[in-house]
Design an enzyme around this catalytic site. Structure first.
Site, mmCIF file in Angstrom:
data_model
loop_
_atom_site.group_PDB
_atom_site.id
_atom_site.type_symbol
_atom_site.label_atom_id
_atom_site.label_comp_id
_atom_site.label_asym_id
_atom_site.label_seq_id
_atom_site.Cartn_x
_atom_site.Cartn_y
_atom_site.Cartn_z
ATOM 1 C CG LEU A 62 11.452 6.686 -4.933
ATOM 2 C CD1 LEU A 62 9.947 6.248 -5.198
ATOM 3 C CD2 LEU A 62 11.803 7.395 -6.378
ATOM 4 C CB CYS A 63 14.214 10.152 0.126
ATOM 5 S SG CYS A 63 15.820 9.999 -0.103
ATOM 6 N N GLY A 64 14.119 12.910 -1.451
ATOM 7 C CA GLY A 64 14.487 13.929 -2.087
ATOM 8 C C GLY A 64 15.823 13.613 -2.964
#
Length: 147
Positions: A62-64
């Site tokens: 997960l990231c932005g």
């Protein structure tokens, strides 16, 4: 039940924690590979290498947006990371592409959408011998030729 490894950049720490709780409640064994490194490529490569070594059945990054994590993870031989944005891509990332890592955008999807998409991804399996088999085989052949 599948073993899952999960990691994120600092932007997605809260969603990662919620996903761990969600997955464990469903009976999955989840290993947290962290979220403190602001250089998301370090986190993605670390997780992708473990999945490629078959230490875990599936990985979650997960990231932005999920984009950077998917790009970085796909640099590792044997790691097949898919950016998942909708139900169809969640299913086809497994059934057509045999992706072993799911990437999500914490800022673009939110926790409830990610949970729904993750359920689809984790319940889908690659269709060995199906129409996509030659395509996936070709990807692996390209990968092996570069070794």
């Amino acid at each position: 039940m599948q073993t899952i490894v999960i990691a994120c950049d600092p932007n997605a720490q809260d969603i990662k924690k919620q996903l761990i709780t969600y997955l464990e409640a469903k009976g999955y064994t989840v290993t947290d590979y962290g979220s403190e490194d602001p250089i998301y490529a370090n986190t993605a490569v670390h997780l992708a290498a473990a999945v490629a070594r078959l230490e875990f059945d599936r990985g979650i990054l997960l990231c932005g947006t999920g984009i950077g994590m998917s790009i970085a993870a796909n640099k590792i031989k044997g790691a097949y990371a898919a950016l998942i944005t909708d139900a169809y891509s969640a299913e086809r990332s497994r059934k057509s592409n045999n992706a072993n890592i799911a990437c999500f955008g914490a800022f673009t999807l939110g926790i409830r959408n990610i949970e729904k998409l993750l359920d689809i991804y984790l319940s889908s399996e690659f269709e060995y011998g199906g129409a996509s088999q030659p395509k996936v085989d070709k990807i692996r052949a390209y990968e092996l030729a570069q070794s």
